[in-house]
Design an enzyme around this catalytic site. Structure first.
Site, PDB file in Angstrom:
ATOM      1  N   ASP A  33     -24.992 -43.724 -21.986  1.00 30.93           N
ATOM      2  CA  ASP A  33     -26.433 -43.489 -21.833  1.00 30.93           C
ATOM      3  C   ASP A  33     -26.803 -42.023 -22.049  1.00 30.93           C
ATOM      4  OD1 ASP A  33     -27.812 -46.170 -20.598  1.00 30.93           O
ATOM      5  OD2 ASP A  33     -25.717 -45.991 -20.005  1.00 30.93           O
TER       6      ASP A  33
ATOM      7  N   HIS B  11     -28.824 -41.011 -24.564  1.00 32.91           N
ATOM      8  CA  HIS B  11     -30.262 -41.052 -24.876  1.00 32.91           C
ATOM      9  C   HIS B  11     -30.706 -39.881 -25.761  1.00 32.91           C
ATOM     10  CE1 HIS B  11     -31.595 -44.489 -22.385  1.00 32.91           C
ATOM     11  NE2 HIS B  11     -30.563 -44.166 -21.621  1.00 32.91           N
TER      12      HIS B  11
ATOM     13  N   ASP C 144     -26.480 -46.936 -25.583  1.00 33.99           N
ATOM     14  CA  ASP C 144     -27.658 -46.068 -25.514  1.00 33.99           C
ATOM     15  C   ASP C 144     -27.327 -44.632 -25.908  1.00 33.99           C
ATOM     16  OD1 ASP C 144     -29.361 -48.099 -24.880  1.00 33.99           O
ATOM     17  OD2 ASP C 144     -29.575 -47.592 -22.765  1.00 33.99           O
TER      18      ASP C 144
ATOM     19  N   ASN D 190     -29.334 -51.278 -24.948  1.00 32.49           N
ATOM     20  CA  ASN D 190     -30.622 -51.940 -25.128  1.00 32.49           C
ATOM     21  C   ASN D 190     -31.641 -51.040 -25.809  1.00 32.49           C
ATOM     22  OD1 ASN D 190     -30.398 -50.519 -22.505  1.00 32.49           O
ATOM     23  ND2 ASN D 190     -32.535 -51.086 -22.253  1.00 32.49           N
ATOM     24  N   HIS D 191     -31.417 -49.726 -25.799  1.00 24.86           N
ATOM     25  CA  HIS D 191     -32.343 -48.817 -26.483  1.00 24.86           C
ATOM     26  C   HIS D 191     -32.058 -48.720 -27.972  1.00 24.86           C
ATOM     27  CE1 HIS D 191     -34.768 -46.680 -23.343  1.00 24.86           C
ATOM     28  NE2 HIS D 191     -33.874 -47.294 -22.569  1.00 24.86           N
TER      29      HIS D 191
ATOM     30  N   HIS E 105     -22.681 -53.257 -21.388  1.00 24.31           N
ATOM     31  CA  HIS E 105     -23.955 -52.544 -21.217  1.00 24.31           C
ATOM     32  C   HIS E 105     -25.006 -53.560 -20.749  1.00 24.31           C
ATOM     33  CE1 HIS E 105     -26.602 -49.041 -22.180  1.00 24.31           C
ATOM     34  NE2 HIS E 105     -27.519 -49.997 -22.177  1.00 24.31           N
TER      35      HIS E 105
ATOM     36  N   HIS F 193     -25.408 -48.655 -18.977  1.00 28.09           N
ATOM     37  CA  HIS F 193     -26.801 -49.050 -18.748  1.00 28.09           C
ATOM     38  C   HIS F 193     -27.349 -48.575 -17.411  1.00 28.09           C
ATOM     39  CE1 HIS F 193     -30.553 -51.163 -19.124  1.00 28.09           C
ATOM     40  NE2 HIS F 193     -30.318 -51.887 -18.047  1.00 28.09           N
TER      41      HIS F 193
ATOM     42  N   HIS G 215     -28.041 -45.957 -14.642  1.00 30.99           N
ATOM     43  CA  HIS G 215     -28.119 -44.508 -14.786  1.00 30.99           C
ATOM     44  C   HIS G 215     -27.575 -43.728 -13.595  1.00 30.99           C
ATOM     45  CE1 HIS G 215     -31.032 -43.809 -18.360  1.00 30.99           C
ATOM     46  NE2 HIS G 215     -30.237 -44.837 -18.581  1.00 30.99           N
TER      47      HIS G 215
END
Length: 637
Positions: free
Chosen positions: A27, A29, A67, A135-136, A224, A252, A254
């Site tokens: 994650d 991002h 992610d 998922n992002h 995830h 996933h 955080h």
């Protein structure tokens, strides 16, 4: 039995030719808040730090839990920065010390280049990166591609764990060997939680195992999904996973819970590294951010926590005004000024703490993230949060949302509940603990709406998923196609039952047909078919949205999912340029012996056992504004 060593330097086993060293992170991002003047570079700076740790510790490979990107279609700047950093840290002449034993044509079956990147003679990889999608950054569009596929095609990462079927999932591991240590690396990219939950229940998920010497493999699984329960089926219970696993790497979520936790029922360990940056101002994000250095030797493992030094510090505190009755009385005419002064002192205290921590760590960004959540239940009123925030505009990274006022929801009359407006739901700031998804908003709206605006043909869940696709994935025709598909399906149902063309009878049969599909696999299949139809409307060649800047600012705290929303083949390690093109040939170079064989098979083929439990705008449609009553003419045909 797996042996876990405590996270202390004294218990590390020696790094040798039998020890895997893996850097795990999730994650990241990339691209989050990239247009913000203060926080725009945060994700890239932290990603650079993570890759430096991998290089300095001379890890065998990097394992990412999904992610990597914040947006499904990252901007040019985000993609450029990611590629720059991967080339800077992960390419070079250092030899790879492990080999892939499994059939890579199976492990990377959906890739245009179905083999691990360090075995490509056109590339010079020093640190391979393996990643599942989240998922992002999940696959979408007509070709079901994601940003990770771009990096995979460029030879910078190895994208694995992608399910090719929505009916049955067979997870085939990447089999690795270093000296006498063997790892079976399983991966599963993000899948809608409700669907995957149902697939586990229906035993449609199977994890394949090598039949020979299966107890000698260290089984590592990357997933995830929601780990914490967000609803009846909106998460994946750990008990669903196979008990032969040794370690589950959970992406996933955080909140950093990187220390391995033992599941006493399944007897495996779970590590949850958490996100690498703060993407929501919630308590789980305030925990210090870490990545992990995982060592595996035989069936033993050790996980060393590495705190990230470049992450922007985040401080959060809750204040309940009702707990300070001696200081604030609702009837006092100056109570508002007193509350504001009290909150000012709280923010100043958090800023002082941030300044002290920055002195100890110069790599930290100078402006912290500050959040003060004020519960004003009990007759109090909120003061002007915008005016209050202006006092700290040059000292914090989030001046627009320092203060968050909320109060416990009081019991309302039933009449008030009946007149719920969708706009008020969207405008109302959700509680910090759980952010509503678009799908949840749609469901909540229709469940509380008046009878005359209730859905009569579609289900709330189906409409919610279509709207979610429209919002998140820019599937512009998703809603229209779902309406058309359901209308056609209902018309066929009525015709087969030979219903009289009487309005009351038609309404009753439609209601029964709709209720029979609720919360079933058929409902999900209908939505999937509608999405596929919407994708087919796209032109064959459309401008690459993945390389275009987004002009619309994202709502920074609108993602619920972020809160709390084998076939054996003999090869030996080898990589680098200057090798003959024959991938099954053996050659010797200054960096060691290589034998390619990416897709080769061996006598061990078929010795696996399943042990799982498991666009252009489309032309207006004549059905776009049609009602179910239009089927009368259809029935009379």
């Amino acid at each position: 039995m797996l042996q876990l060593y405590p996270n202390t330097v004294h218990c590390f086993f020696r790094d040798d030719e039998n020890t895997f060293k893996i850097l795990i992170a999730t994650d990241i991002h990339l691209g989050y808040m990239e247009k913000d003047a203060v926080r725009g570079n945060d994700t890239f700076v932290t990603f650079d730090e993570i890759l430096k740790y991998a290089r300095d510790n001379e890890v065998d490979f990097i394992l990412l839990g999904g992610d990597l990107f914040h947006d499904n279609k990252p901007s040019r700047r985000t993609l450029h920065s990611c590629i720059e950093l991967l080339r800077k840290h992960c390419m070079g002449d250092r030899p790879i010390q492990f080999e892939i034993l499994s059939d890579q044509a199976v492990n990377f079956s959906l890739s245009k280049f179905p083999w691990v990147n360090y075995q490509d003679e056109n590339l010079n990889i020093s640190i391979p990166v393996f990643s599942v999608h989240g998922n992002h950054d999940d696959p979408t569009g007509a070709d079901a591609l994601c940003a990770l596929d771009i990096l995979s095609c460029a030879g910078l990462i190895n994208h694995f764990g992608r399910a090719s079927s929505v009916e049955k999932i067979d997870i085939s591991p990447i089999l690795m060997q270093k000296g006498r240590t063997q790892i079976a690396l399983y991966g599963l990219g993000s899948i809608p939680d409700e669907r995957l939950y149902r697939m586990f229940v229906n035993k449609q998920v199977t994890m394949l195992r090598p039949k020979e010497d299966e107890d000698k493999w260290f089984n590592l699984f990357v997933i995830h999904q929601n780990r914490s329960k967000h609803g009846a089926t909106n998460y994946i219970p750990e008990q669903f996973l196979d008990d032969f696993l040794d370690l589950v790497f959970w992406g996933h979520e955080h909140e950093c819970k990187i220390a391995p936790e033992r599941n006493e029922q399944q007897l495996f360990y779970v590590t949850q590294p958490g996100s690498s940056i703060v993407t929501s101002l919630s308590p789980g994000e305030a925990v210090r951010k870490h990545v992990g250095l995982l060592r595996i030797k035989g069936k033993k493992m050790n996980l060393q926590k590495i705190e990230l030094r470049t992450v922007r510090k985040f401080f959060i505190e809750d204040v309940v005004l009702a707990d300070y009755e001696d200081l604030f009385h609702p009837d006092n005419p100056k109570v508002l000024q007193k509350i504001e002064a009290f909150c000012f002192e709280k923010v100043e205290a958090m800023l002082d703490l941030a300044e002290q921590e920055q002195l100890a760590n110069p790599q930290q960004p100078d402006k912290p993230l500050i959040r003060l959540r004020v519960d004003y239940s009990g007759g109090y009123e909120p003061f002007n949060a915008l005016r209050f925030s202006q006092k700290f505009v040059d000292r914090v990274a989030n001046p627009k949302d320092i203060i968050h006022f909320f109060r416990h929801r009081e019991q309302k009359d039933k009449k008030e509940d009946e007149n719920i407006n969708l706009h008020s739901l969207i405008a109302k700031p959700p509680s910090e603990g759980m952010m509503l998804r678009v799908e949840d908003l749609v469901k909540q709206y229709f469940e509380t709406a008046e009878k005359n605006v209730q859905l009569s043909l579609l289900t709330e869940r189906g409409m919610g998923k279509a709207v979610q696709e429209f919002v998140d994935k820019e599937e512009r025709d998703a809603i229209e196609e779902l309406v058309k598909f359901q209308l056609e399906k209902t018309q066929r149902f009525l015709k087969e039952r030979r219903i009289d063309a009487v309005e009351d009878k038609i309404d009753e049969e439609v209601r029964r047909f709709r209720e029979a599909k609720k919360n079933t696999a058929e409902e999900d299949d209908d939505v999937l078919e509608a999405i596929n139809r919407a994708k087919s409307h796209r032109p064959l060649e459309e401008p690459s949205a993945a390389f275009s800047d987004l002009d619309v600012d994202m709502l920074e705290e609108a993602n619920a999912d972020d809160l709390d929303e084998v076939v054996l083949a003999h090869t030996t390690r080898g990589r680098g340029r200057g090798r003959p093109r024959g991938r099954g040939d053996q050659t010797t170079s200054s960096r060691g012996t290589s034998r390619r064989g990416r897709g080769s098979t061996s006598q061990a083929e078929s010795k696996l056992t399943g042990r799982g439990r498991g666009r252009k705008a489309s032309a207006p449609s004549p059905l776009k504004n049609a009602s179910i009553l239009d089927c009368k003419n259809f029935l009379n045909c």
